[in-house]
Design an enzyme around this catalytic site. Sequence first.
Site, short mmCIF file in Angstrom:
data_model
loop_
_atom_site.label_atom_id
_atom_site.label_comp_id
_atom_site.label_asym_id
_atom_site.label_seq_id
_atom_site.Cartn_x
_atom_site.Cartn_y
_atom_site.Cartn_z
N CYS A 1 3.45 8.64 0.75
CA CYS A 1 3.96 7.76 1.79
C CYS A 1 4.07 6.38 1.17
O CYS A 1 3.06 5.81 0.74
CB CYS A 1 2.99 7.76 2.97
SG CYS A 1 3.41 6.56 4.24
N GLY B 1 6.93 -1.75 6.07
CA GLY B 1 8.31 -2.25 6.02
C GLY B 1 9.31 -1.35 6.69
O GLY B 1 9.02 -0.21 7.08
N GLU B 2 10.51 -1.90 6.86
CA GLU B 2 11.62 -1.15 7.48
C GLU B 2 12.64 -0.85 6.36
O GLU B 2 13.36 -1.75 5.91
CB GLU B 2 12.24 -2.00 8.59
CG GLU B 2 13.54 -1.49 9.14
CD GLU B 2 13.57 -0.01 9.51
OE1 GLU B 2 12.72 0.44 10.29
OE2 GLU B 2 14.45 0.71 8.98
N CYS C 1 6.40 -6.83 7.21
CA CYS C 1 7.52 -6.26 7.97
C CYS C 1 8.04 -7.33 8.92
O CYS C 1 7.27 -8.13 9.45
CB CYS C 1 7.03 -5.05 8.78
SG CYS C 1 8.39 -4.11 9.55
N GLU D 1 0.82 -1.21 0.00
CA GLU D 1 0.00 0.00 0.00
C GLU D 1 0.86 1.26 0.00
O GLU D 1 1.97 1.27 0.52
CB GLU D 1 -0.92 -0.01 1.23
CG GLU D 1 -1.96 -1.11 1.14
CD GLU D 1 -2.83 -1.27 2.38
OE1 GLU D 1 -3.91 -1.84 2.25
OE2 GLU D 1 -2.43 -0.83 3.47
N ASN E 1 -2.90 6.19 16.22
CA ASN E 1 -4.06 5.70 15.49
C ASN E 1 -4.37 4.30 15.98
O ASN E 1 -3.55 3.41 15.83
CB ASN E 1 -3.76 5.61 14.00
CG ASN E 1 -3.41 6.96 13.45
OD1 ASN E 1 -4.13 7.92 13.66
ND2 ASN E 1 -2.28 7.05 12.77
N LEU F 1 11.09 6.83 17.53
CA LEU F 1 11.65 6.65 18.87
C LEU F 1 10.59 6.12 19.84
O LEU F 1 10.73 5.04 20.38
CB LEU F 1 12.22 7.99 19.35
CG LEU F 1 13.16 7.91 20.53
CD1 LEU F 1 14.42 7.13 20.20
CD2 LEU F 1 13.52 9.32 21.02
N HIS F 2 9.56 6.90 20.05
CA HIS F 2 8.37 6.50 20.82
C HIS F 2 8.58 6.27 22.31
O HIS F 2 7.60 6.18 23.06
CB HIS F 2 7.67 5.28 20.21
CG HIS F 2 7.40 5.43 18.74
ND1 HIS F 2 6.97 6.61 18.17
CD2 HIS F 2 7.52 4.56 17.71
CE1 HIS F 2 6.84 6.45 16.87
NE2 HIS F 2 7.17 5.22 16.56
N1 SAH Z 1 9.68 0.95 9.77
C1 SAH Z 1 9.79 2.35 9.63
C2 SAH Z 1 8.78 2.97 8.69
C3 SAH Z 1 7.33 2.58 8.87
S1 SAH Z 1 6.44 3.23 10.23
C4 SAH Z 1 9.77 3.02 10.97
O1 SAH Z 1 9.57 2.32 11.97
O2 SAH Z 1 10.00 4.21 11.05
C5 SAH Z 1 6.18 4.91 9.89
C6 SAH Z 1 5.75 5.71 11.12
O3 SAH Z 1 4.42 5.36 11.54
C7 SAH Z 1 6.64 5.42 12.29
O4 SAH Z 1 7.02 6.54 13.00
C8 SAH Z 1 5.76 4.52 13.11
O5 SAH Z 1 6.21 4.44 14.39
C9 SAH Z 1 4.42 5.19 12.92
N2 SAH Z 1 3.29 4.37 13.38
C10 SAH Z 1 3.21 3.02 13.40
N3 SAH Z 1 2.04 2.62 13.93
C11 SAH Z 1 1.37 3.73 14.28
C12 SAH Z 1 0.08 3.98 14.88
N4 SAH Z 1 -0.73 2.98 15.20
N5 SAH Z 1 -0.29 5.26 15.07
C13 SAH Z 1 0.52 6.28 14.72
N6 SAH Z 1 1.73 6.12 14.14
C14 SAH Z 1 2.16 4.85 13.93
#
Ligand code: SAH
Length: 350
Positions: A109, A167-168, A116, A96, A298, A223-224
Amino acid sequence: MLLRTDKPNIRSYALDDLRAFFEEKGEKAFRANQVFQWVWQKHAKSFGDMTNLGKDLRAFLQEHFLITELDVLSEQHSNDGTVKSAFSLSDGKVVEGVLIPADSRMTACISSQVGCSLDCKFCATAQLKMMRNLNPDEIYDQVVAISRQADQKFGQPLSNIVFMGMGEPLLNFKNVSTAIQHIMSEQGLGMSYKRITVSTSGVAKMIRRLGEDRVKYRLAISLHAADNEKRSQIMSINNTNPLEDLADALKFYYAETGSPVTYEYILFRDFNDSEEDARNLIRFSKHVPSKINIIEYNPVEGSPFRQTDPERLERFRRLLENAGITATVRRSRGKDIDAACGQLANKTAS
Ligand code: SAH
């Protein structure tokens, strides 16, 4: 359509390799430039489409190469303008990509892998198994398809590309880099590196590699959480790439490239939204010049997390601001069609 053949995909060739192949076969090398233009700029779907080439050359190409393109399987339109597309690949797999329109920009995007291999607890893509890496042309074609949507639906050119789909990207580094080269190249889409952002969960070794390669595109880190215990709970990659290693890799990256980084930080209610969490984030963000993108969570099916409330979000943002940090809040787009961050899971296609 399943393609079973040993012929190579013409789009797996770099221009120089294609020229060498032509010469070796007794064809004129400059013809390779024309063919290259057809496959990367004029979006030919077959060798028959390449009308400025002679019949014999077209037959020669047909005999030696495959030509593939992504098909748009379905498109969903959000009431905020976001468009999510499911693309089918030549082996029938689906990825997607999302077009996010805003006043001053049109952002694509895009995905880097089918599924993944990571298992971030808050991300819907993690619920799919890792199927395979995308090829450079499959990555590039998503950009082409989404850029067409921007033109057709909004009359505006694509302005930005973010690798924040499935994906990463740093675990498919070679193909992602080749795709980015084509996207930036004058023989491709001619987009500036300033408008391309690669987002990673934090693969320290590969962040160093970006430094060694002195890449120019932008880097974002998911980071989170800025303490190891919490981060490992939600992102298992932190077990093998703890924050200390991530910080060291980022320092090296910054020393080599001079580019600031962006930290993405999803705010989860009662998990990483306290004052102490903000202080940890502030401390971590000082390792290299950076800014912070606070992301609204989300909801994803089967995930235990909840969105933080607006007051806590505002308090968190202010703590960062008071510490002199540039922090923006990213409110997600396309939620009604599961097109928002972390919601890409091939729901329509499965
Ligand atoms: N694997 C890469 C790219 C994909 S994720 C990475 O981890 O950066 C892209 C962004 O979406 C990342 O910052 C990820 O943490 C965020 N993301 C993933 N799940 C999410 C959710 N449920 N709500 C909001 N952002 C989310």
